[in-house]
Design an enzyme around this catalytic site. Sequence first.
Site, PDB file in Angstrom:
ATOM      1  N   ARG A   1      52.741  47.234  57.320  1.00 34.61           N
ATOM      2  CA  ARG A   1      51.377  46.956  57.808  1.00 34.61           C
ATOM      3  C   ARG A   1      51.106  45.450  57.801  1.00 34.61           C
ATOM      4  O   ARG A   1      50.438  44.936  58.695  1.00 34.61           O
ATOM      5  CB  ARG A   1      50.349  47.700  56.940  1.00 34.61           C
ATOM      6  CG  ARG A   1      50.378  49.205  57.185  1.00 34.61           C
ATOM      7  CD  ARG A   1      49.791  49.979  56.040  1.00 34.61           C
ATOM      8  NE  ARG A   1      48.368  49.788  55.885  1.00 34.61           N
ATOM      9  CZ  ARG A   1      47.700  50.048  54.765  1.00 34.61           C
ATOM     10  NH1 ARG A   1      48.323  50.500  53.704  1.00 34.61           N
ATOM     11  NH2 ARG A   1      46.401  49.872  54.728  1.00 34.61           N
TER      12      ARG A   1
ATOM     13  N   LYS B   1      37.924  44.038  52.753  1.00 32.23           N
ATOM     14  CA  LYS B   1      36.889  44.190  53.790  1.00 32.23           C
ATOM     15  C   LYS B   1      35.982  45.381  53.468  1.00 32.23           C
ATOM     16  O   LYS B   1      34.757  45.256  53.463  1.00 32.23           O
ATOM     17  CB  LYS B   1      37.542  44.376  55.175  1.00 32.23           C
ATOM     18  CG  LYS B   1      38.486  43.240  55.553  1.00 32.23           C
ATOM     19  CD  LYS B   1      39.114  43.438  56.925  1.00 32.23           C
ATOM     20  CE  LYS B   1      40.019  44.642  57.051  1.00 32.23           C
ATOM     21  NZ  LYS B   1      41.263  44.575  56.221  1.00 32.23           N
TER      22      LYS B   1
ATOM     23  N   ARG C   1      46.266  56.819  49.226  1.00 31.16           N
ATOM     24  CA  ARG C   1      46.530  57.012  50.652  1.00 31.16           C
ATOM     25  C   ARG C   1      48.032  57.014  50.920  1.00 31.16           C
ATOM     26  O   ARG C   1      48.770  56.261  50.299  1.00 31.16           O
ATOM     27  CB  ARG C   1      45.868  55.878  51.456  1.00 31.16           C
ATOM     28  CG  ARG C   1      44.432  56.186  51.838  1.00 31.16           C
ATOM     29  CD  ARG C   1      43.698  54.994  52.406  1.00 31.16           C
ATOM     30  NE  ARG C   1      44.395  54.261  53.454  1.00 31.16           N
ATOM     31  CZ  ARG C   1      43.867  53.248  54.136  1.00 31.16           C
ATOM     32  NH1 ARG C   1      42.616  52.870  53.900  1.00 31.16           N
ATOM     33  NH2 ARG C   1      44.556  52.615  55.055  1.00 31.16           N
TER      34      ARG C   1
ATOM     35  N   ARG D   1      45.287  50.755  44.948  1.00 30.65           N
ATOM     36  CA  ARG D   1      44.028  51.298  45.510  1.00 30.65           C
ATOM     37  C   ARG D   1      43.980  52.823  45.331  1.00 30.65           C
ATOM     38  O   ARG D   1      44.963  53.515  45.547  1.00 30.65           O
ATOM     39  CB  ARG D   1      43.936  50.962  47.004  1.00 30.65           C
ATOM     40  CG  ARG D   1      42.711  51.625  47.655  1.00 30.65           C
ATOM     41  CD  ARG D   1      42.325  50.984  48.957  1.00 30.65           C
ATOM     42  NE  ARG D   1      43.293  51.156  50.023  1.00 30.65           N
ATOM     43  CZ  ARG D   1      43.153  50.607  51.240  1.00 30.65           C
ATOM     44  NH1 ARG D   1      42.096  49.867  51.530  1.00 30.65           N
ATOM     45  NH2 ARG D   1      44.081  50.800  52.161  1.00 30.65           N
TER      46      ARG D   1
ATOM     47  N   ARG E   1      42.131  44.853  66.462  1.00 31.57           N
ATOM     48  CA  ARG E   1      43.370  44.506  65.769  1.00 31.57           C
ATOM     49  C   ARG E   1      44.407  43.924  66.722  1.00 31.57           C
ATOM     50  O   ARG E   1      45.485  43.540  66.273  1.00 31.57           O
ATOM     51  CB  ARG E   1      43.955  45.762  65.131  1.00 31.57           C
ATOM     52  CG  ARG E   1      43.726  45.888  63.615  1.00 31.57           C
ATOM     53  CD  ARG E   1      44.233  47.260  63.204  1.00 31.57           C
ATOM     54  NE  ARG E   1      44.614  47.399  61.851  1.00 31.57           N
ATOM     55  CZ  ARG E   1      43.893  48.036  60.922  1.00 31.57           C
ATOM     56  NH1 ARG E   1      42.699  48.495  61.204  1.00 31.57           N
ATOM     57  NH2 ARG E   1      44.376  48.195  59.705  1.00 31.57           N
TER      58      ARG E   1
HETATM   59  P1  ADP Z   1      40.537  46.526  53.073  1.00 30.05           P
HETATM   60  O1  ADP Z   1      39.300  47.303  53.475  1.00 30.05           O
HETATM   61  O2  ADP Z   1      40.489  45.101  53.537  1.00 30.05           O
HETATM   62  O3  ADP Z   1      41.818  47.212  53.476  1.00 30.05           O
HETATM   63  P2  ADP Z   1      39.725  47.244  50.366  1.00 30.05           P
HETATM   64  O4  ADP Z   1      38.303  46.796  50.342  1.00 30.05           O
HETATM   65  O5  ADP Z   1      39.989  48.714  50.459  1.00 30.05           O
HETATM   66  O6  ADP Z   1      40.565  46.438  51.491  1.00 30.05           O
HETATM   67  O7  ADP Z   1      40.434  46.652  49.041  1.00 30.05           O
HETATM   68  C1  ADP Z   1      41.807  46.943  48.756  1.00 30.05           C
HETATM   69  C2  ADP Z   1      41.963  47.219  47.259  1.00 30.05           C
HETATM   70  O8  ADP Z   1      41.724  46.011  46.529  1.00 30.05           O
HETATM   71  C3  ADP Z   1      41.008  48.249  46.692  1.00 30.05           C
HETATM   72  O9  ADP Z   1      41.698  48.978  45.708  1.00 30.05           O
HETATM   73  C4  ADP Z   1      39.872  47.425  46.089  1.00 30.05           C
HETATM   74  O10 ADP Z   1      39.289  48.106  44.988  1.00 30.05           O
HETATM   75  C5  ADP Z   1      40.612  46.173  45.633  1.00 30.05           C
HETATM   76  N1  ADP Z   1      39.822  44.941  45.784  1.00 30.05           N
HETATM   77  C6  ADP Z   1      38.924  44.636  46.756  1.00 30.05           C
HETATM   78  N2  ADP Z   1      38.426  43.395  46.591  1.00 30.05           N
HETATM   79  C7  ADP Z   1      39.052  42.886  45.498  1.00 30.05           C
HETATM   80  C8  ADP Z   1      38.992  41.619  44.800  1.00 30.05           C
HETATM   81  N3  ADP Z   1      38.180  40.644  45.245  1.00 30.05           N
HETATM   82  N4  ADP Z   1      39.788  41.448  43.726  1.00 30.05           N
HETATM   83  C9  ADP Z   1      40.612  42.432  43.295  1.00 30.05           C
HETATM   84  N5  ADP Z   1      40.722  43.641  43.897  1.00 30.05           N
HETATM   85  C10 ADP Z   1      39.953  43.872  44.976  1.00 30.05           C
HETATM   86  P1  AMP Z   2      42.773  50.793  57.755  1.00 29.16           P
HETATM   87  O1  AMP Z   2      41.975  51.918  57.173  1.00 29.16           O
HETATM   88  O2  AMP Z   2      41.943  49.760  58.455  1.00 29.16           O
HETATM   89  O3  AMP Z   2      43.738  50.192  56.737  1.00 29.16           O
HETATM   90  O4  AMP Z   2      43.681  51.449  58.904  1.00 29.16           O
HETATM   91  C1  AMP Z   2      44.650  52.429  58.595  1.00 29.16           C
HETATM   92  C2  AMP Z   2      45.545  52.669  59.799  1.00 29.16           C
HETATM   93  O5  AMP Z   2      44.782  53.190  60.900  1.00 29.16           O
HETATM   94  C3  AMP Z   2      46.257  51.433  60.380  1.00 29.16           C
HETATM   95  O6  AMP Z   2      47.446  51.103  59.680  1.00 29.16           O
HETATM   96  C4  AMP Z   2      46.531  51.906  61.829  1.00 29.16           C
HETATM   97  O7  AMP Z   2      47.615  52.814  61.860  1.00 29.16           O
HETATM   98  C5  AMP Z   2      45.255  52.700  62.152  1.00 29.16           C
HETATM   99  N1  AMP Z   2      44.211  51.842  62.757  1.00 29.16           N
HETATM  100  C6  AMP Z   2      42.973  51.595  62.246  1.00 29.16           C
HETATM  101  N2  AMP Z   2      42.284  50.785  63.069  1.00 29.16           N
HETATM  102  C7  AMP Z   2      43.094  50.505  64.112  1.00 29.16           C
HETATM  103  C8  AMP Z   2      42.984  49.700  65.279  1.00 29.16           C
HETATM  104  N3  AMP Z   2      41.871  49.000  65.542  1.00 29.16           N
HETATM  105  N4  AMP Z   2      44.042  49.643  66.132  1.00 29.16           N
HETATM  106  C9  AMP Z   2      45.159  50.332  65.897  1.00 29.16           C
HETATM  107  N5  AMP Z   2      45.353  51.092  64.814  1.00 29.16           N
HETATM  108  C10 AMP Z   2      44.329  51.189  63.915  1.00 29.16           C
END
Ligand code: ADP
Ligand code: AMP
Length: 218
Positions: free
Chosen positions: A171, A13, A160, A127, A88
């Site tokens: 998660r 995302k 992270r 990541r 969420r």
């Molecule tokens: P989200 O925001 O949904 O948690 P991220 O955009 O941070 O996910 O992506 C998670 C990880 O996967 C990151 O390390 C990113 O660089 C990698 N990634 C994102 N899109 C793709 C893809 N289409 N194919 C492979 N790796 C990806």
């Molecule tokens: P994210 O960066 O979206 O992966 O979120 C990281 C963490 O933040 C999650 O695992 C939750 O602990 C918290 N968090 C982020 N957004 C929300 C939400 N809308 N509701 C509850 N917890 C959240």
Amino acid sequence: MNLILLGPPGAGKGTQAKAISDRCNVPHISTGDMFREIIKTGGDLAKQLKSYMDKGELVPDKLVLEVVEQVLTAGKGKQGFLLDGFPRTMPQADGLGKALSKSGRKIDGVFCFSVPDETVVERLSGRRTCRGCGVNFHVKYMPPKKDGVCDKCGKELYQRDDDKEATIRNRLAVYHSQTADLIEYYRKKGVLIEIEADKAPEKVAAEVDSRLDALMKG
Ligand code: ADP
Ligand code: AMP
């Protein structure tokens, strides 16, 4: 435009968000990023947020809604938004709907990214996030030009705390039990846009782009 990015953690995302927010001219609002910023400043709220996030648990709805409502009604989201990581839970979706309808607004589209659980584990464990600008890389799929250094701003990349395998699995379980129901909720409202996200980033971007074309044409 009032848009939402839905899907499990690691679905990609955040990676796709900039192109969408640039194209629609709306701010990218990630609740996870907002909470990580609050944690940097320290204090009681920071401690509370960190305790949930480090375990991969959700922050309680009341706390999340207070922060988000302020941003959407008086802050940078008041003219439109691309929400990432919110809502969420059902109560969050409900709270969002109510807050918007008070000002005669509604959700225009919900991009739902789907990927299998094992892809999530692989993506999140590789990541790496920039300490400066927050951009994400992946050690294998989207590596930085120089190991451990952000291509965009030159700051250090880190892993992270919640991108460790045990926390990732928790998660995912939380996503399936508390968030996945929102897919049906938004499908019933007629705003769901399903994206097959288990493919290369450019291919995901192309699919998102063509779905945005259709959405903008109405
Ligand atoms: P989200 O925001 O949904 O948690 P991220 O955009 O941070 O996910 O992506 C998670 C990880 O996967 C990151 O390390 C990113 O660089 C990698 N990634 C994102 N899109 C793709 C893809 N289409 N194919 C492979 N790796 C990806
Ligand atoms: P994210 O960066 O979206 O992966 O979120 C990281 C963490 O933040 C999650 O695992 C939750 O602990 C918290 N968090 C982020 N957004 C929300 C939400 N809308 N509701 C509850 N917890 C959240």
